[in-house]
Design an enzyme around this catalytic site. Structure first.
Site, mmCIF file in Angstrom:
data_model
loop_
_atom_site.group_PDB
_atom_site.id
_atom_site.type_symbol
_atom_site.label_atom_id
_atom_site.label_comp_id
_atom_site.label_asym_id
_atom_site.label_seq_id
_atom_site.Cartn_x
_atom_site.Cartn_y
_atom_site.Cartn_z
ATOM 1 N N GLU A 1 80.929 26.145 50.239
ATOM 2 C CA GLU A 1 81.045 25.953 48.794
ATOM 3 C C GLU A 1 82.371 26.417 48.203
ATOM 4 O O GLU A 1 82.832 25.832 47.227
ATOM 5 C CB GLU A 1 79.890 26.682 48.080
ATOM 6 N N SER B 1 14.079 35.211 36.663
ATOM 7 C CA SER B 1 13.522 36.338 37.421
ATOM 8 C C SER B 1 14.583 37.250 38.012
ATOM 9 O O SER B 1 14.257 38.357 38.460
ATOM 10 C CB SER B 1 12.627 35.805 38.545
#
Length: 805
Positions: free
Chosen positions: A181, A463
């Protein structure tokens, strides 16, 4: 320029000077503005990061007996690779017969990071962990792996990064980036005129853009401050900002910012920025651990992350990597041997484990709590690290249990019609001792519905609420009934027609099979889930006391103190009900729910650390009475098919089914794991099946995966229920609720001190009274009386020489 020259010829000297001064002021102000912007934004490249949410780390403890299969599965989920070599690299492991060698990876959060290194685990002959040693040979009490990332909040920027310091980045990665780069990075002052000229000539010859002239500093300026739109003005601003960056900061600081900001790929809608996150995303490694070939691949991605992505275009990525390596060789950054070794290496990408989609329900729950607790810090771009209580092994087991259970159920019973919404389910698993949430599934598919039924769905428990009623009756705390006659598991209840007058009219409960069984014990009524005896018990105990009991157990939602509450008419969430069972499992100790264990800010400071907080709300002996009855429900009652499905470990549990079969539940616990399962339709349509058929198989599948079929595998198995002190065992006649004695056999029952019946059931020559004062003769007594009468008659016959009288 000619227009400017003509303008100056027509103006006086004073006007020209004034215009020049004005231009200088404008340029100066613009420079100041640019510089302020540069200073403000550059720090974000290191400090700004998404909030990350992690599962609890996988831990190997000295003394534990882990399953080799479980350990291998956990390591592979973390991206570790098996090897046969004697030495292991970071991210590798070797599981020998009695020696395990594991190359731990570095785990990083901003300035904080845990060191990696090779650890050695030695097993004893019985499979338990005898010793754990780190790389230096120092003994450890446990070995913790890096936690699994389960959620990310990138904020409005949609940038995912793990900030790193330049000192943490390997030299070969820096060399690879600069080679491809900006080779003259340490020589220019922000603009490289030679490179600009070379790029202009190359592009002119090609007739298109084939080479860029931007320096690394210019790229940083563009990434931080400017839009990607190409224009002459943008290039001018880019150059100006690059000059400001070079004047204000050192080369090292600029390079560090660039390595943290550069775009290197995409993960869904979120961009991967910086080498720290890219190293994890592609290789499952900390950036400090990547090798030369991996460094060259990352550097090659900068020019085109999509074009050179190794996840989608492996051969193109390999060619680009080799190009970077060749240029590094030509430049002298690496030697021939390193070049040959790196270019021949395979691209070893991070293994992409199958996603656990259901984890997002838990992530949303944690995020909501985080927004309330840390609103000032925020989640997006806050850089927080949130370490949660979620156990990913159990979470995967929960997702599989829910998915497979619903599919199997729908295959056997056509529950959903065409165009109708799908059957849904929720599952919650808690550590009852600490309150930590270990697994959470809020629905069958998060992609289709984000509504978290585990936390937010309020449904009638039916229940499954009876254990709470049982505890309200058995407990002697703040006794609201006759102190001299506390209820016990042996108390006899009438299972016969009952009509209760209420403000809304008479209420007449019925059993699920619409039959009556006469007189039953409280234990028997709970084990067989009989509604009428429990409705009668509720009227004796009082609805308000039942509500207060539920509150003590952690149920925080609205509860209506009406008679039908004894049969679960008030709505609760799966999380609330599972927590209530967990309090009973923990011997009456109510822990605060703990979805998060630790929260760190972006600097690594502790914002929150969970501390085991709670309150002893019931006596352990009282809680154990309920546990004893719920264990009976599994062995002899509505939960007995749990054994038929293969689970043999210690467990206490209860099913639940509401009116018209709208909701199906199965809630239970081992000594170390509380689990709740709900199944139903969001719109309240009838399932047509009870909880023991619908929810129990999901519960069984999850519990077997979590603890092993024998309850001995993993961190949450192997425990057995321990009866606390303060309980006495008395032989009781189940028909009368009285002590067994001559003439009537009994069965062992548990009692709190002073609550066992003082009277014995009547022998053959005595007709006694039951606990409510009614005359009673047991079946055994009648049989003994008949036998005694026959014996006496036969004796008289023999004495009388066979003559009848």
């Amino acid at each position: 320029m000619k227009a400017v020259w003509d303008w100056t010829r027509r103006r006086s000297r004073a006007e020209v000077i004034a215009a020049g001064l004005f231009a200088l002021v404008v340029i100066g102000l613009a420079t100041v503005a640019i510089e302020a912007n540069v200073v403000a934004r550059l720090g974000e490249s290191v400090t700004h990061a998404p909030t990350r949410i992690y599962a609890r780390p996988f831990v190997l403890y000295v003394g534990a007996r882990p399953s080799r299969t479980v350990v291998q599965d956990q390591l592979e989920r973390l991206g570790y690779s098996p090897t046969t070599r004697a030495t292991v690299e970071p991210g590798e492991y070797h599981l020998g017969s009695r020696v395990w060698t594991i190359g731990l990876r570095v785990f990083r959060h901003h300035e904080r990071h845990s060191p990696g290194g090779t650890s050695t685990v030695r097993l004893s002959y019985d499979g338990r962990i005898a010793t754990v040693e780190d790389e230096s040979g120092q003994s450890l009490s446990y070995l913790a792996f890096e936690p699994e990332l389960i959620g990310t909040f990138p904020g409005p920027s949609l940038k995912d990064r793990i900030p790193v310091r330049l000192s943490d980045v390997p030299d070969h990665l820096v060399a690879a980036v600069l080679t491809i780069e900006d080779r003259r990075f340490f020589k220019h002052r922000g603009l490289d005129l030679k490179r600009i000229a070379a790029a202009w000539l190359a592009n002119a010859r090609a007739g298109r853009v084939v080479q860029g002239g931007s320096t690394l500093t210019q790229q940083l300026a563009k990434n931080l401050y400017l839009s990607p739109r190409r224009s002459l003005l943008r290039k001018v601003r880019e150059a100006a900002m690059a000059l400001v960056l070079e004047r204000r900061y050192s080369k090292e600081r600029i390079l560090e910012a660039y390595l943290n900001e550069v775009y290197l790929g995409q993960a869904g809608a979120v961009g991967i920025h910086g080498v720290g996150r890219a190293a994890q995303h592609y290789f499952g490694k900390d950036v400090s651990e990547i090798d030369l070939g991996e460094a060259a691949l990352l550097a090659g991605l900068i020019r085109g992350p999509s074009l050179y992505s190794p996840l989608r275009r492996s051969e193109v990525a390999r060619s680009r990597r080799d190009l970077v390596l060749k240029q590094m060789l030509d430049r002298g950054a690496i030697d021939e041997e390193a070049f040959q070794q790196a270019s021949k290496a395979q691209i070893d990408l991070r293994a992409q484990a199958a996603p656990v989609r259901s984890v997002q329900y838990f992530v949303d729950h944690v995020a909501q709590q985080m927004r309330v607790r840390h609103a000032s810090n925020g989640l997006g771009d806050g850089g927080l690290a949130v370490f949660t209580s979620l156990d990913m092994r159990l979470q995967r087991a929960a997702q599989e249990a829910v998915g497979a259970g619903l599919s199997e159920l729908e295959g056997r019973y056509p529950l959903s019609g065409d165009g109708e919404e799908s059957l849904q389910a929720a599952l919650v698993a808690l550590d009852p001792r600490s309150g930590e949430i270990l697994a959470m599934v809020g629905g069958r598919d998060y992609g289709e519905s984000q509504f978290n039924r585990a936390v937010n769905a309020r449904r009638q428990p039916g229940s499954a609420f009876k254990p709470i009623v049982t505890l309200a009756a058995l407990s002697r705390a703040d006794l609201g009934i006759d102190d001299r006659l506390p209820f016990t598991l042996a108390s006899v209840l009438e299972d016969e027609k009952l009509v209760v007058e209420t403000p809304s009219g008479p209420w007449e409960p019925v059993n699920y099979d619409r039959r009556f069984r006469g007189r039953v014990s409280l234990r028997g009524a709970l084990e067989r889930s009989l509604n009428v005896p429990f409705a009668r018990l509720g009227t004796l105990v009082g609805a308000q006391r039942i509500v207060e009991t539920a509150r003590k157990l952690g149920v925080g939602g609205p509860l209506n103190p009406v008679p039908s509450i004894a049969l679960g008419s008030s709505e609760v969430t799966p999380l609330e009900l599972t927590r209530a069972y967990g309090v009973i499992a923990a011997g009456g100790y109510r822990s605060e729910l703990q979805p998060t264990l630790l929260v760190l800010d972006r600097e690594g400071n502790v914002l929150h650390r969970s501390r085991r907080a709670g309150e002893q709300v019931y006596d352990p002996a009282e809680a154990y009475l309920v546990t004893s009855a719920l264990r009976g429900a599994v062995e002899r009652g509505t939960g007995r098919s749990l054994r038929a499905l293969g689970y043999r470990g210690a467990v206490a549990a209860k099913s639940g089914t509401t009116n018209n079969f709208r909701d199906a539940w199965f809630i239970g616990y081992t000594p170390t794991l509380a689990v709740g399962v709900w199944v139903g339709f969001d719109d309240g349509r009838s399932i047509g099946l009870p909880g023991a058929i619908v929810a129990l198989p999901i519960f069984a599948r999850f519990l077997a995966a979590a603890t092993g079929a024998d309850g001995e595998e993993g961190s949450y198995g192997g425990a057995r229920f321990v009866r606390p002190s303060g309980l006495e065992v008395v032989e009781i006649d189940p028909h009368t609720g009285l002590r067994a004695g001559p003439g009537c056999r009994g069965e062992p029952e548990l009692f709190l001190p002073g609550t066992a019946p003082a009277k014995s059931c009547a022998p053959v020559w005595w007709v006694g009274q039951d606990w409510q004062g009614r005359v009673t003769v047991s079946r055994e007594e009648l049989g003994r009386i008949r036998a005694e009468v026959i014996r006496l008659l036969e004796s008289r016959r023999r004495r009388g020489g066979g003559r009848r009288r």
